[in-house]
Design an enzyme around this catalytic site. Sequence first.
Site, PDB file in Angstrom:
ATOM      1  N   TYR A  50       0.858  -1.195   0.000  1.00  0.00           N
ATOM      2  CA  TYR A  50       0.000   0.000   0.000  1.00  0.00           C
ATOM      3  C   TYR A  50       0.884   1.231   0.000  1.00  0.00           C
ATOM      4  O   TYR A  50       1.830   1.328   0.797  1.00  0.00           O
ATOM      5  CB  TYR A  50      -0.911   0.027   1.227  1.00  0.00           C
ATOM      6  CG  TYR A  50      -2.343  -0.228   0.832  1.00  0.00           C
ATOM      7  CD1 TYR A  50      -2.974   0.617  -0.070  1.00  0.00           C
ATOM      8  CD2 TYR A  50      -3.052  -1.307   1.339  1.00  0.00           C
ATOM      9  CE1 TYR A  50      -4.282   0.381  -0.474  1.00  0.00           C
ATOM     10  CE2 TYR A  50      -4.350  -1.548   0.946  1.00  0.00           C
ATOM     11  CZ  TYR A  50      -4.962  -0.698   0.037  1.00  0.00           C
ATOM     12  OH  TYR A  50      -6.246  -0.927  -0.364  1.00  0.00           O
ATOM     13  N   GLU A  52      -0.569   4.711  -0.616  1.00  0.00           N
ATOM     14  CA  GLU A  52      -1.416   5.879  -0.900  1.00  0.00           C
ATOM     15  C   GLU A  52      -0.619   7.152  -0.642  1.00  0.00           C
ATOM     16  O   GLU A  52       0.084   7.271   0.364  1.00  0.00           O
ATOM     17  CB  GLU A  52      -2.674   5.844  -0.037  1.00  0.00           C
ATOM     18  CG  GLU A  52      -3.731   4.920  -0.624  1.00  0.00           C
ATOM     19  CD  GLU A  52      -4.865   4.626   0.339  1.00  0.00           C
ATOM     20  OE1 GLU A  52      -4.599   4.516   1.548  1.00  0.00           O
ATOM     21  OE2 GLU A  52      -6.002   4.498  -0.128  1.00  0.00           O
ATOM     22  N   ASP A 196      -5.938  13.578 -25.169  1.00  0.00           N
ATOM     23  CA  ASP A 196      -5.899  12.160 -24.796  1.00  0.00           C
ATOM     24  C   ASP A 196      -5.181  11.447 -25.937  1.00  0.00           C
ATOM     25  O   ASP A 196      -5.754  11.228 -27.010  1.00  0.00           O
ATOM     26  CB  ASP A 196      -7.339  11.650 -24.633  1.00  0.00           C
ATOM     27  CG  ASP A 196      -7.395  10.162 -24.320  1.00  0.00           C
ATOM     28  OD1 ASP A 196      -6.345   9.472 -24.457  1.00  0.00           O
ATOM     29  OD2 ASP A 196      -8.478   9.673 -23.969  1.00  0.00           O
ATOM     30  N   THR A 222      -2.776   5.911 -22.275  1.00  0.00           N
ATOM     31  CA  THR A 222      -2.645   4.581 -21.695  1.00  0.00           C
ATOM     32  C   THR A 222      -1.224   4.119 -21.993  1.00  0.00           C
ATOM     33  O   THR A 222      -0.588   4.607 -22.925  1.00  0.00           O
ATOM     34  CB  THR A 222      -3.651   3.589 -22.302  1.00  0.00           C
ATOM     35  OG1 THR A 222      -3.613   3.723 -23.716  1.00  0.00           O
ATOM     36  CG2 THR A 222      -5.051   3.835 -21.808  1.00  0.00           C
ATOM     37  N   LYS A 225      -0.989   0.496 -25.200  1.00  0.00           N
ATOM     38  CA  LYS A 225      -1.336   0.407 -26.629  1.00  0.00           C
ATOM     39  C   LYS A 225      -0.031   0.510 -27.429  1.00  0.00           C
ATOM     40  O   LYS A 225       0.829  -0.351 -27.294  1.00  0.00           O
ATOM     41  CB  LYS A 225      -2.356   1.501 -26.984  1.00  0.00           C
ATOM     42  CG  LYS A 225      -3.685   1.350 -26.241  1.00  0.00           C
ATOM     43  CD  LYS A 225      -4.732   2.332 -26.729  1.00  0.00           C
ATOM     44  CE  LYS A 225      -6.091   2.107 -26.106  1.00  0.00           C
ATOM     45  NZ  LYS A 225      -6.268   2.767 -24.800  1.00  0.00           N
ATOM     46  N   ARG A 231      -0.881  -2.654 -18.744  1.00  0.00           N
ATOM     47  CA  ARG A 231      -2.181  -1.985 -18.783  1.00  0.00           C
ATOM     48  C   ARG A 231      -2.203  -0.885 -17.724  1.00  0.00           C
ATOM     49  O   ARG A 231      -1.920  -1.140 -16.554  1.00  0.00           O
ATOM     50  CB  ARG A 231      -3.262  -3.031 -18.492  1.00  0.00           C
ATOM     51  CG  ARG A 231      -4.680  -2.603 -18.638  1.00  0.00           C
ATOM     52  CD  ARG A 231      -5.574  -3.818 -18.839  1.00  0.00           C
ATOM     53  NE  ARG A 231      -5.246  -4.465 -20.103  1.00  0.00           N
ATOM     54  CZ  ARG A 231      -5.666  -4.046 -21.301  1.00  0.00           C
ATOM     55  NH1 ARG A 231      -6.483  -3.020 -21.406  1.00  0.00           N
ATOM     56  NH2 ARG A 231      -5.291  -4.667 -22.396  1.00  0.00           N
TER      57      ARG A 231
HETATM   58  N1  DSN Z   1     -10.977   0.410 -25.532  1.00  0.00           N
HETATM   59  C1  DSN Z   1      -9.914   1.190 -26.099  1.00  0.00           C
HETATM   60  C2  DSN Z   1      -9.844   1.063 -27.569  1.00  0.00           C
HETATM   61  O1  DSN Z   1     -10.038  -0.047 -28.036  1.00  0.00           O
HETATM   62  O2  DSN Z   1      -9.575   2.017 -28.269  1.00  0.00           O
HETATM   63  C3  DSN Z   1      -9.999   2.577 -25.698  1.00  0.00           C
HETATM   64  O3  DSN Z   1     -10.206   2.640 -24.332  1.00  0.00           O
END
Ligand code: DSN
Length: 412
Positions: A50, A52, A196, A222, A225, A231
Amino acid sequence: MQNIKKDDPVWGFVADEAARQSGHLELIASENHTSNEVLAALGTCLTDKYAEGYPGRRYYGGCAHVDEVENLARARAKELFGAAHANVQPHSGTQANVACFMALLEPGDRVLGMSLDHGGHLSHGHPKNFSGLFYDFHAYGLDKQTERLDLDAVRDAALKLRPKLLLAGASAYSRTIDFEAFASIAREVDALLMVDMAHIAGLVAGGAHPSPVPHADVVTMTTHKTLRGPRGGLILSRGDWFKRVNSAVFPGGQGGPFMHAIAGKAIALREALEPGFRTYAAEVVKNAAALAATLTEHGLRIVSGGTDNHLMLVDVSSVGSTGADAETALGGVGITCNKNLIPYDEQPPMKASGVRLGTAAVTTRGLGVSEMETLGRAIAEVLRAPKDATVLARVGATVAELTSAFPIPGRG
Ligand code: DSN
């Protein structure tokens, strides 16, 4: 690892998923295959801790080592993207967006973002999402003829609506986004600018897409990707916004950070700083262009006529299919993708007229332009004859050849 009950069915399910990943070609544009070092970080004892708060200011004892991990991840994120501040705690891209809305806005404030139907994202104002429920979201879309962003139309909408926040970024848009132009519109209407860049973060890191960092007040992404990490989410910010962003992540929207995931982010960020990542990012884009060109040659319409990044939207109505049927037919031969609305789609989202294809994961496996041509021909064949057993068997064999010639690195 010791004391693993190999007969627990969970391990069987994991093995099945590993076999699926290895034996299929992953064209879902938001997925990738991480390195074994990132996977190893996710399986460490850091998950027990933990922590925080933030490094040096935690609500728990025993945080000396996780502080080092988080500081390293933050430093690498700042170096990679040339950012003033980084918060590496968001559990996901949506959590990162939630935190930024909380940091920049009061409930009910007006935001102008990209329409979900034209390639935006659920967390950019969908009426059933936190964003749409708590803020006054309005949308700009794509030009009907070009199927591209029309920045004059975005400016007109901004001048009319006077949003407090202008939001750029998409999850199904295949063209370069001019963040400088978005910043100029934001300045003109006295709005803040949030980007984003979840989909293109790895391309930005590798110099294959212009960076929003010099232009935006906050940038979310994110890490799993095109950036090819674990993730999770990450926020970059400038000026004093980091203070409000930090409070909005914790205690605003999250509790304890996932320190094992932050270790994985630190490793992925190091990998993205290595010279080979620039080559990877360039190859992802080259592969996407080759795949789009081959599909076009074989009679499939690509939304906006092509791609500048890692993804494309294929209008499968051009061969009499729906997105849902195309997803199923391609899945049957080991090509994984997702149905997707195309701009001005007349089909409902669960049917859709398109599929979204991306090249981040197959490029990680080492497939190149010549394999994209093979794959493009195979996809076109299946979409034209989704019930022809001979075609399906032939394409299934092609996919098997490609997956065995190009194994996922390190997964054996
Ligand atoms: N679910 C993702 C995508 O496939 O683009 C975005 O959050």
